[in-house]
Design an enzyme around this catalytic site. Sequence first.
Site, short mmCIF file in Angstrom:
data_model
loop_
_atom_site.label_atom_id
_atom_site.label_comp_id
_atom_site.label_asym_id
_atom_site.label_seq_id
_atom_site.Cartn_x
_atom_site.Cartn_y
_atom_site.Cartn_z
N ARG A 61 -23.02 8.17 1.97
CA ARG A 61 -22.44 7.30 0.93
C ARG A 61 -21.92 8.10 -0.26
NH1 ARG A 61 -26.59 3.45 -0.25
NH2 ARG A 61 -27.27 4.85 -1.89
N TYR A 114 -2.80 -3.83 -16.11
CA TYR A 114 -2.79 -4.41 -14.76
C TYR A 114 -3.72 -5.63 -14.77
CZ TYR A 114 -3.91 -4.17 -9.70
OH TYR A 114 -4.12 -4.43 -8.37
N ASP A 186 -5.30 4.61 -17.22
CA ASP A 186 -4.82 4.33 -15.87
C ASP A 186 -3.47 5.05 -15.72
OD1 ASP A 186 -3.62 3.24 -13.57
OD2 ASP A 186 -4.62 1.31 -13.83
N LYS A 211 -1.50 3.76 -4.23
CA LYS A 211 -0.07 3.72 -4.52
C LYS A 211 0.58 5.07 -4.18
CE LYS A 211 -1.21 -0.33 -6.03
NZ LYS A 211 -1.57 -0.64 -7.40
C1 LIG Z 1 -2.58 -1.35 -7.88
C2 LIG Z 1 -3.08 -0.92 -9.20
C3 LIG Z 1 -4.44 -0.81 -9.45
C4 LIG Z 1 -5.48 -1.20 -8.43
O1 LIG Z 1 -5.38 -0.48 -7.24
P1 LIG Z 1 -5.94 -1.10 -5.86
O2 LIG Z 1 -6.04 0.06 -4.97
O3 LIG Z 1 -4.95 -2.14 -5.43
O4 LIG Z 1 -7.28 -1.73 -6.17
C5 LIG Z 1 -4.84 -0.34 -10.69
N1 LIG Z 1 -3.94 -0.04 -11.63
C6 LIG Z 1 -2.62 -0.13 -11.44
C7 LIG Z 1 -1.68 0.27 -12.51
C8 LIG Z 1 -2.13 -0.58 -10.22
O5 LIG Z 1 -0.82 -0.69 -10.02
#
Ligand SMILES: *Cc1c(COP(=O)(O)O)cnc(C)c1O
Length: 395
Positions: A61, A114, A186, A211
Amino acid sequence: MSARPPGSDLEYSVETMLAHHGRVPDEQFGFVNTPVYRGSTILFKTLDDLESQQQRFLYGRAGNPTTAQVETVVTQLESAHRTLLAPSGLSAVTIAILSCLDTGDEILITDSAYEPTRNFAEGFLKRMGIGARYYDPRIGASIAELITDNTKAVFVESPGSGTFEVQDLPAIAQAAHARGAKVIVDNSWASPLFYRPLMLGADIVVHAGTKMFVGHSDAFAGTVSSVESAWAAIDKTRRLLGFFTSGDEAFLVARGLRTLAIRMAEHQRRALDIARWLEGQSEVERVLHPALESHPDHAVWKRDFTGSGSLFSVLLKPAPRASLAAFLDHLELFSMGFSWGGYESLCVPVKPERTRTAVAWAQEGNLIRLHIGLEGIEDLKADLANALKRYAAAR
Ligand SMILES: *Cc1c(COP(=O)(O)O)cnc(C)c1O
């Protein structure tokens, strides 16, 4: 981009590092790639080994060689102390936030964040007795006026998802640190190739690895990287919560990272070309892309970023829902769907007026977020040109 990132102590360029990271063929029978490690149990030979906990891996884990490979490369890209691989971008966000806050504390979150980040604050933090307030993404140094003795973290997302305000991170970090609050960024949009928040004063940087890192819309992952002083709490939070990322997902992240530099360069070029072209179209009110000279935060972007991402928004002239449907329903190359960062172009309507509380969204018109994929630019423009014609006809 072949230069080393500013402030980095990398021995090689980013491209070289991405091409070579984590390869230990001598430990893998000569195979070039680190394979997928699957497993819960990791064996100890003696009681001494078990009790001393000195083995590199103790229990599945907490990681395995496949996940560790990704953590190492992201640490290098962000010039961080350490990184952990989380099962999704959202879990990376929640681990980072929870590592800073106790009951009675408070977090300040950019109004442009987000939406699920905001939902976590509203639906979970508040239930735990942790306050959340939202601030104008363009607040800069004036955030000092919002910080109280209870403020333990400031959450930055630059540029904001959907609306693309660029934040003055150095000014925000200075104000936060003056009051002992940590700054979480972020950084999913720019990737560490184009923006390095820890070098600009942030304590923690998170990525939706789903992403750009993965790059093919086929896996979930997130990362949390930090400076040394923030790391112990992050590591402890992850351990206590029991988040786990599989070797299968980690392998796809590691594979995506191999081409990150070349994909970012191409996404940047295509997105900017299409953003410029959209600015000249008659149905377009505004294009929200920080690398455009027309963007209100262009100067901040230029000062702090070394490139731009695949994602931006376009504000179309006011028109009824039927026009928006006419635009979105018959696209041939752009698909409608959440997420972004893959090789394929995507679009989705954005409704900031539904969530904003610090600064009302007063822009009239239909806002659409575009992710520009790796298709031919002229094909994508033709698809959008047809959509704009349909939009105008239904207006
Ligand atoms: C998509 C996204 C997230 C979350 O990512 P997931 O893998 O879908 O949980 C967080 N911050 C931003 C800016 C995003 O575009």
